[in-house]
Scaffold this motif. Structure first.
Motif, PDB file in Angstrom:
ATOM      1  N   GLN A 161       0.854  -1.189   0.000  1.00 57.09           N
ATOM      2  CA  GLN A 161       0.000   0.000   0.000  1.00 57.09           C
ATOM      3  C   GLN A 161       0.889   1.238   0.000  1.00 57.09           C
ATOM      4  OE1 GLN A 161      -3.265  -0.024   2.789  1.00 57.09           O
ATOM      5  NE2 GLN A 161      -3.277   2.210   2.959  1.00 57.09           N
ATOM      6  N   VAL A 162       0.630   2.141  -0.935  1.00 60.81           N
ATOM      7  CA  VAL A 162       1.379   3.396  -1.029  1.00 60.81           C
ATOM      8  C   VAL A 162       0.381   4.540  -1.076  1.00 60.81           C
ATOM      9  CG1 VAL A 162       3.101   4.722  -2.311  1.00 60.81           C
ATOM     10  CG2 VAL A 162       3.198   2.221  -2.330  1.00 60.81           C
ATOM     11  N   SER A 163       0.500   5.472  -0.169  1.00 61.15           N
ATOM     12  CA  SER A 163      -0.426   6.594  -0.112  1.00 61.15           C
ATOM     13  C   SER A 163      -0.135   7.581  -1.235  1.00 61.15           C
ATOM     14  CB  SER A 163      -0.317   7.309   1.234  1.00 61.15           C
ATOM     15  OG  SER A 163       0.897   8.062   1.300  1.00 61.15           O
ATOM     16  N   ASP A 164      -1.137   8.399  -1.552  1.00 63.06           N
ATOM     17  CA  ASP A 164      -0.853   9.582  -2.365  1.00 63.06           C
ATOM     18  C   ASP A 164      -0.024  10.541  -1.515  1.00 63.06           C
ATOM     19  OD1 ASP A 164      -2.121   8.774  -4.669  1.00 63.06           O
ATOM     20  OD2 ASP A 164      -4.032   9.711  -4.161  1.00 63.06           O
ATOM     21  N   ALA A 165       0.646  11.468  -2.191  1.00 64.68           N
ATOM     22  CA  ALA A 165       1.524  12.401  -1.479  1.00 64.68           C
ATOM     23  C   ALA A 165       0.722  13.392  -0.644  1.00 64.68           C
ATOM     24  CB  ALA A 165       2.403  13.149  -2.470  1.00 64.68           C
ATOM     25  N   ILE A 166       1.123  13.559   0.600  1.00 70.75           N
ATOM     26  CA  ILE A 166       0.591  14.588   1.496  1.00 70.75           C
ATOM     27  C   ILE A 166       1.786  15.415   1.953  1.00 70.75           C
ATOM     28  CG2 ILE A 166      -0.597  15.045   3.660  1.00 70.75           C
ATOM     29  CD1 ILE A 166      -2.014  12.360   3.339  1.00 70.75           C
ATOM     30  N   ASP A 167       1.744  16.713   1.669  1.00 66.96           N
ATOM     31  CA  ASP A 167       2.905  17.583   1.929  1.00 66.96           C
ATOM     32  C   ASP A 167       4.155  17.011   1.274  1.00 66.96           C
ATOM     33  OD1 ASP A 167       1.330  19.327   3.433  1.00 66.96           O
ATOM     34  OD2 ASP A 167       1.727  18.239   5.296  1.00 66.96           O
ATOM     35  N   ASN A 168       3.967  16.497   0.043  1.00 67.58           N
ATOM     36  CA  ASN A 168       5.058  15.971  -0.798  1.00 67.58           C
ATOM     37  C   ASN A 168       5.671  14.679  -0.259  1.00 67.58           C
ATOM     38  OD1 ASN A 168       4.960  18.112  -2.733  1.00 67.58           O
ATOM     39  ND2 ASN A 168       6.051  19.412  -1.266  1.00 67.58           N
ATOM     40  N   GLU A 169       5.006  14.012   0.673  1.00 67.77           N
ATOM     41  CA  GLU A 169       5.538  12.756   1.202  1.00 67.77           C
ATOM     42  C   GLU A 169       4.520  11.622   1.011  1.00 67.77           C
ATOM     43  OE1 GLU A 169       8.659  14.144   4.705  1.00 67.77           O
ATOM     44  OE2 GLU A 169       6.788  13.168   5.262  1.00 67.77           O
ATOM     45  N   ARG A 170       5.016  10.459   0.583  1.00 65.06           N
ATOM     46  CA  ARG A 170       4.213   9.259   0.490  1.00 65.06           C
ATOM     47  C   ARG A 170       4.637   8.281   1.586  1.00 65.06           C
ATOM     48  NH1 ARG A 170       5.356  10.493  -4.771  1.00 65.06           N
ATOM     49  NH2 ARG A 170       3.590  10.685  -6.204  1.00 65.06           N
ATOM     50  N   ASN A 176       1.124 -11.767   4.940  1.00 62.05           N
ATOM     51  CA  ASN A 176       0.072 -12.471   5.683  1.00 62.05           C
ATOM     52  C   ASN A 176      -0.514 -11.590   6.789  1.00 62.05           C
ATOM     53  OD1 ASN A 176       0.540 -14.705   4.042  1.00 62.05           O
ATOM     54  ND2 ASN A 176       1.990 -15.615   5.485  1.00 62.05           N
ATOM     55  N   GLY A 177      -0.702 -10.304   6.461  1.00 64.00           N
ATOM     56  CA  GLY A 177      -1.339  -9.371   7.381  1.00 64.00           C
ATOM     57  C   GLY A 177      -0.405  -8.664   8.339  1.00 64.00           C
ATOM     58  N   GLU A 178       0.850  -9.071   8.393  1.00 64.09           N
ATOM     59  CA  GLU A 178       1.812  -8.459   9.325  1.00 64.09           C
ATOM     60  C   GLU A 178       2.688  -7.438   8.605  1.00 64.09           C
ATOM     61  OE1 GLU A 178       5.707  -9.679  12.073  1.00 64.09           O
ATOM     62  OE2 GLU A 178       4.581 -11.229  11.011  1.00 64.09           O
ATOM     63  N   THR A 179       2.750  -6.227   9.119  1.00 64.83           N
ATOM     64  CA  THR A 179       3.591  -5.188   8.520  1.00 64.83           C
ATOM     65  C   THR A 179       5.060  -5.527   8.711  1.00 64.83           C
ATOM     66  OG1 THR A 179       1.931  -3.454   8.852  1.00 64.83           O
ATOM     67  CG2 THR A 179       4.214  -2.751   8.552  1.00 64.83           C
ATOM     68  N   LEU A 180       5.788  -5.589   7.601  1.00 60.48           N
ATOM     69  CA  LEU A 180       7.221  -5.886   7.648  1.00 60.48           C
ATOM     70  C   LEU A 180       8.068  -4.621   7.486  1.00 60.48           C
ATOM     71  CD1 LEU A 180       7.454  -9.114   5.448  1.00 60.48           C
ATOM     72  CD2 LEU A 180       7.231  -8.944   7.934  1.00 60.48           C
ATOM     73  N   LEU A 181       7.646  -3.746   6.586  1.00 56.20           N
ATOM     74  CA  LEU A 181       8.420  -2.536   6.297  1.00 56.20           C
ATOM     75  C   LEU A 181       7.471  -1.370   6.074  1.00 56.20           C
ATOM     76  CD1 LEU A 181      10.889  -4.086   3.685  1.00 56.20           C
ATOM     77  CD2 LEU A 181      11.515  -3.349   5.989  1.00 56.20           C
ATOM     78  N   LYS A 182       7.888  -0.194   6.506  1.00 56.76           N
ATOM     79  CA  LYS A 182       7.119   1.027   6.292  1.00 56.76           C
ATOM     80  C   LYS A 182       8.097   2.156   6.016  1.00 56.76           C
ATOM     81  CE  LYS A 182       3.115   3.472   8.200  1.00 56.76           C
ATOM     82  NZ  LYS A 182       2.133   3.498   9.333  1.00 56.76           N
ATOM     83  N   TRP A 183       7.956   2.758   4.837  1.00 56.11           N
ATOM     84  CA  TRP A 183       8.876   3.797   4.415  1.00 56.11           C
ATOM     85  C   TRP A 183       8.139   5.116   4.205  1.00 56.11           C
ATOM     86  CZ3 TRP A 183      11.303   0.783  -0.317  1.00 56.11           C
ATOM     87  CH2 TRP A 183      12.028  -0.322   0.176  1.00 56.11           C
ATOM     88  N   THR A 184       8.883   6.203   4.286  1.00 62.25           N
ATOM     89  CA  THR A 184       8.396   7.516   3.854  1.00 62.25           C
ATOM     90  C   THR A 184       9.271   7.963   2.695  1.00 62.25           C
ATOM     91  OG1 THR A 184       7.688   8.080   6.104  1.00 62.25           O
ATOM     92  CG2 THR A 184       7.909   9.888   4.531  1.00 62.25           C
ATOM     93  N   VAL A 201      12.903   9.110   2.744  1.00 64.64           N
ATOM     94  CA  VAL A 201      13.093   9.989   3.891  1.00 64.64           C
ATOM     95  C   VAL A 201      13.303   9.147   5.150  1.00 64.64           C
ATOM     96  CG1 VAL A 201      12.018  11.785   5.314  1.00 64.64           C
ATOM     97  CG2 VAL A 201      11.667  11.776   2.829  1.00 64.64           C
ATOM     98  N   LYS A 202      12.522   8.084   5.277  1.00 61.85           N
ATOM     99  CA  LYS A 202      12.651   7.105   6.354  1.00 61.85           C
ATOM    100  C   LYS A 202      12.538   5.720   5.743  1.00 61.85           C
ATOM    101  CE  LYS A 202      10.575  10.097   9.901  1.00 61.85           C
ATOM    102  NZ  LYS A 202       9.478  10.235  10.879  1.00 61.85           N
ATOM    103  N   PRO A 203      13.263   4.741   6.296  1.00 59.67           N
ATOM    104  CA  PRO A 203      14.070   4.759   7.515  1.00 59.67           C
ATOM    105  C   PRO A 203      15.346   5.595   7.376  1.00 59.67           C
ATOM    106  CG  PRO A 203      14.389   2.694   6.343  1.00 59.67           C
ATOM    107  CD  PRO A 203      13.294   3.416   5.616  1.00 59.67           C
ATOM    108  N   ASP A 204      15.876   5.995   8.518  1.00 57.31           N
ATOM    109  CA  ASP A 204      17.052   6.870   8.538  1.00 57.31           C
ATOM    110  C   ASP A 204      18.234   6.258   7.795  1.00 57.31           C
ATOM    111  OD1 ASP A 204      15.606   8.692  10.014  1.00 57.31           O
ATOM    112  OD2 ASP A 204      16.423   8.035  11.955  1.00 57.31           O
ATOM    113  N   ALA A 205      18.358   4.906   7.869  1.00 63.70           N
ATOM    114  CA  ALA A 205      19.518   4.251   7.258  1.00 63.70           C
ATOM    115  C   ALA A 205      19.532   4.396   5.740  1.00 63.70           C
ATOM    116  CB  ALA A 205      19.534   2.768   7.633  1.00 63.70           C
ATOM    117  N   ALA A 206      18.382   4.685   5.148  1.00 62.94           N
ATOM    118  CA  ALA A 206      18.316   4.815   3.693  1.00 62.94           C
ATOM    119  C   ALA A 206      17.921   6.219   3.261  1.00 62.94           C
ATOM    120  CB  ALA A 206      17.324   3.804   3.128  1.00 62.94           C
ATOM    121  N   ALA A 207      17.875   7.152   4.176  1.00 66.78           N
ATOM    122  CA  ALA A 207      17.436   8.515   3.865  1.00 66.78           C
ATOM    123  C   ALA A 207      18.307   9.130   2.775  1.00 66.78           C
ATOM    124  CB  ALA A 207      17.475   9.381   5.118  1.00 66.78           C
TER     125      ALA A 207
END
Length: 212
Positions: A81-90, A97-105, A112-118
């Motif tokens: 799932q990828v959101s539309d941009a809000i304040d230029n950020e997605r 299987n229903g469990e969140t593994l990764l979440k990026w901005t 932008v996030k995670p910090d290790a890949a900013a």
């Protein structure tokens, strides 16, 4: 789109792609290309085939996933799932299987996030992904691709309807195909839930799962 890989003895004996919706008039021809690419190939050699740009990249990725999980004892379902941009950020998220593994901005095609890949561009993430623990590398590659595709929503359709101006990164964008490719298909907009549209994007396309 979907792909079923029929296999026996560790070899792909039949490839069954199904392209129910496609963006270009030439895309259906990619089904035959996928069958040519993988039929008869050992599952463990799918990743070495290396003909992704000659194929529909979506069908190709699904065939690769099918081969990677063909011997699994349980079902695996990824949701991206990828959101539309809000304040230029997605915000991009992948669940297994229903469990969140990764979440990026992401903003402007850079993480932008995670910090290790900013600061890294979405299409330049491979080296960073290779540093992740093995169980997160596959979902990270899928989220990378999903996040890249989501950026297309911000490009006006008239600016992405000439295949000859696209880089030759898939079946329909190869030079011999691009000169024939035309935009096709109904555009479905799920940006707003209204009384007229309450369904979710995949409601009509339930996955087919064969277990033996």
């Amino acid at each position: 789109m979907s792909v079923i890989v029929h296999h026996s003895g560790g070899n792909a004996i039949r490839i069954e792609p199904d392209m129910r919706r496609a963006p270009w008039s030439t895309c259906p021809g990619a089904e035959h290309m996928l069958m040519q690419t993988f039929t008869g190939l050992p599952l463990k050699q799918f990743a070495e085939r290396g003909d992704k740009k000659a194929n529909c990249t979506h069908l190709y990725d699904m065939a690769m996933l099918a081969a990677a999980h063909a011997q699994d004892g349980a079902q695996t379902i990824y949701d991206i799932q990828v959101s539309d941009a809000i304040d230029n950020e997605r915000v991009a998220e992948i669940r297994k299987n229903g469990e969140t593994l990764l979440k990026w901005t992401e903003s402007g095609f850079h993480l932008v996030k995670p910090d290790a890949a900013a600061g890294i561009r979405l299409d330049k993430l491979r080296s960073w992904i290779d540093t992740l623990e093995p169980g997160l590398q596959e979902p990270a590659r899928l989220l990378q691709w999903g996040n890249m595709l989501a950026n297309g929503r911000s490009i006006p359709i008239e600016q992405q309807s000439d295949a000859t101006k696209m880089p030759p990164n898939c079946y329909s964008f190869q030079p011999e195909m691009a000169i024939k490719a035309k935009r096709i298909g109904e555009i479905l907009d799920f940006s707003q839930t209204t009384n007229q549209r309450t369904e979710q994007p995949l409601d009509k396309y339930k996955p087919v799962v064969e277990q033996r």
